[in-house]
Scaffold this motif. Structure first.
Motif, PDB file in Angstrom:
ATOM      1  N   THR B  12     -33.698  -8.163 -13.012  1.00 53.68           N
ATOM      2  CA  THR B  12     -34.507  -7.975 -14.214  1.00 53.68           C
ATOM      3  C   THR B  12     -33.694  -7.326 -15.326  1.00 53.68           C
ATOM      4  O   THR B  12     -33.784  -7.712 -16.489  1.00 53.68           O
ATOM      5  CB  THR B  12     -35.737  -7.104 -13.892  1.00 53.68           C
ATOM      6  N   ALA B  38     -39.780  -8.342 -23.759  1.00 52.05           N
ATOM      7  CA  ALA B  38     -40.557  -8.346 -22.517  1.00 52.05           C
ATOM      8  C   ALA B  38     -41.233  -9.701 -22.313  1.00 52.05           C
ATOM      9  O   ALA B  38     -41.229 -10.252 -21.206  1.00 52.05           O
ATOM     10  CB  ALA B  38     -41.600  -7.228 -22.554  1.00 52.05           C
ATOM     11  N   CYS B  43     -42.230  -9.872 -18.423  1.00 48.00           N
ATOM     12  CA  CYS B  43     -42.638  -8.584 -17.871  1.00 48.00           C
ATOM     13  C   CYS B  43     -43.287  -7.772 -18.985  1.00 48.00           C
ATOM     14  O   CYS B  43     -43.449  -8.248 -20.101  1.00 48.00           O
ATOM     15  CB  CYS B  43     -41.443  -7.833 -17.290  1.00 48.00           C
ATOM     16  N   SER B  44     -43.647  -6.547 -18.676  1.00 51.94           N
ATOM     17  CA  SER B  44     -44.314  -5.721 -19.670  1.00 51.94           C
ATOM     18  C   SER B  44     -43.299  -4.910 -20.472  1.00 51.94           C
ATOM     19  O   SER B  44     -42.152  -4.720 -20.048  1.00 51.94           O
ATOM     20  CB  SER B  44     -45.295  -4.778 -18.990  1.00 51.94           C
ATOM     21  N   THR B  47     -41.733  -2.096 -18.709  1.00 51.46           N
ATOM     22  CA  THR B  47     -40.618  -2.428 -17.814  1.00 51.46           C
ATOM     23  C   THR B  47     -39.285  -2.374 -18.551  1.00 51.46           C
ATOM     24  O   THR B  47     -38.278  -1.907 -17.997  1.00 51.46           O
ATOM     25  CB  THR B  47     -40.822  -3.833 -17.220  1.00 51.46           C
TER      26      THR B  47
END
Lengths: 185, 185
Positions: B12, B38, B43-44, B47
DNA sequence: TCAGGTGCTGACCGATCGGTCAGATCCGCA
DNA sequence: TGCGGATCTGACCGATCGGTCAGCACCTGA
């Protein structure tokens, strides 16, 4: 005392334009808030938006003279062909860059975003024709690379020499442009 | 199946770096939000800030390799004098610009702001030494103008040619740089 | 089985952005 | 005197920004 009180209402308007130009040149368009401009002039943010429909409108009014000159240059290039068009492009662009170096400087790196805006949409096409003329209407990669380097280099550089007079900056830019563009055919 | 599961946690992390590089190159640093990055990765926003201490830290990590190479170039220039230093500067900078054109492109116009940041403070001085070397250590305005045009032109241009290979872009940039910098002494 | 670390998330925070709006102030003019 | 337009303002709006935080799901080793 009644100097040019004929149109006293434009005083704030002009002050705002000048302040915006100064701010944009230092911190960029996105990096400058209407608050900043208002604070410099000593009025409220609402006053800025009273004199200009929007932040974008402010920028448009600020760039209008430079854009007009760019359009004239585009027309002048189109009236020539080959080497003459190339020379006209170099001379004309250097002239434009020197005269409007403050305005050009404030677009530093914000061209991509601003060109999206409808008011500036045709600038994209004009600049493409400029690059083509600089490249001598060749599509060889070397010619296009040289054209873009010179074009971008001049645009990016002129704003750094606000302290030296036009008569000195113009020949210096022209000299480097001519040297760089002497592409072997 | 156990390919390089040795460090699966960095997947990631790397995806975020790559997405950020892509975004920054298109919309700039200020013009890109953590949300955008993101969303690209899927993802958020939280993150992103789990993997990187801050938006600035993300940029620093992204630019680290390019900055290291720039510092090495600076040292190499300092080890030479006169024309040799000038040639080393041109060769080295073109090499750097070609190799890191994506990273350089994303700084488009945001140099002024980013150089304020402590982590990038010394870049300012390095770039001044680069300009001096390009100008052949002359303080004549014509030499300095040419140096800045070439330097800024290359930096601004290299990101536009992401589609052509290094082996083709490098000689093209070198050619125009050499031509432009042949200042008469 | 369970404690603990890793990766990740939604909800939330304060700040700031561009922009709106009702109204205060001041002006020339009838 | 009072009307109307121009100028300007403070308060406010919704959106978005970077960043925080408590907690959830998952894996691993004791």
């Amino acid at each position: 005392m009644l100097e040019d009180m004929a149109r006293p209402t434009t005083a704030t308007h002009d002050e705002l334009l000048a302040a915006a130009a100064r701010r944009f040149a230092v911190t960029g368009y996105k990096g400058t808030s209407l608050q900043d401009i208002a604070r410099d002039v000593g009025c409220s943010k609402a006053t800025v938006l009273y004199h200009f429909a929007s932040k974008d409108a402010l920028l448009c009014e600020l760039m209008a003279p430079a854009i007009t000159m760019l359009e004239e240059l585009d027309a002048r290039i189109a009236a020539h062909t080959g080497a003459e068009a190339r020379r006209a492009a170099a001379d004309g662009f250097v002239d434009l860059a020197v005269r409007f170096r403050r305005e050009i400087a404030l677009l530093r790196g914000e061209f991509p975003d601003l060109l999206q805006q409808p008011a500036f949409a045709h600038i994209q096409q004009i600049s493409e024709r400029l690059v083509a003329a600089f490249a001598g209407f060749s599509d060889r990669p070397e010619a296009r690379v040289a054209a873009l380097v010179v074009l971008a280099g001049i645009a990016e550089t002129c704003g750094e020499f606000l302290d030296i007079p036009d008569e000195q900056l113009r020949p210096a830019l022209l000299a480097v442009a001519y040297r760089a563009l002497e592409v072997t055919t």
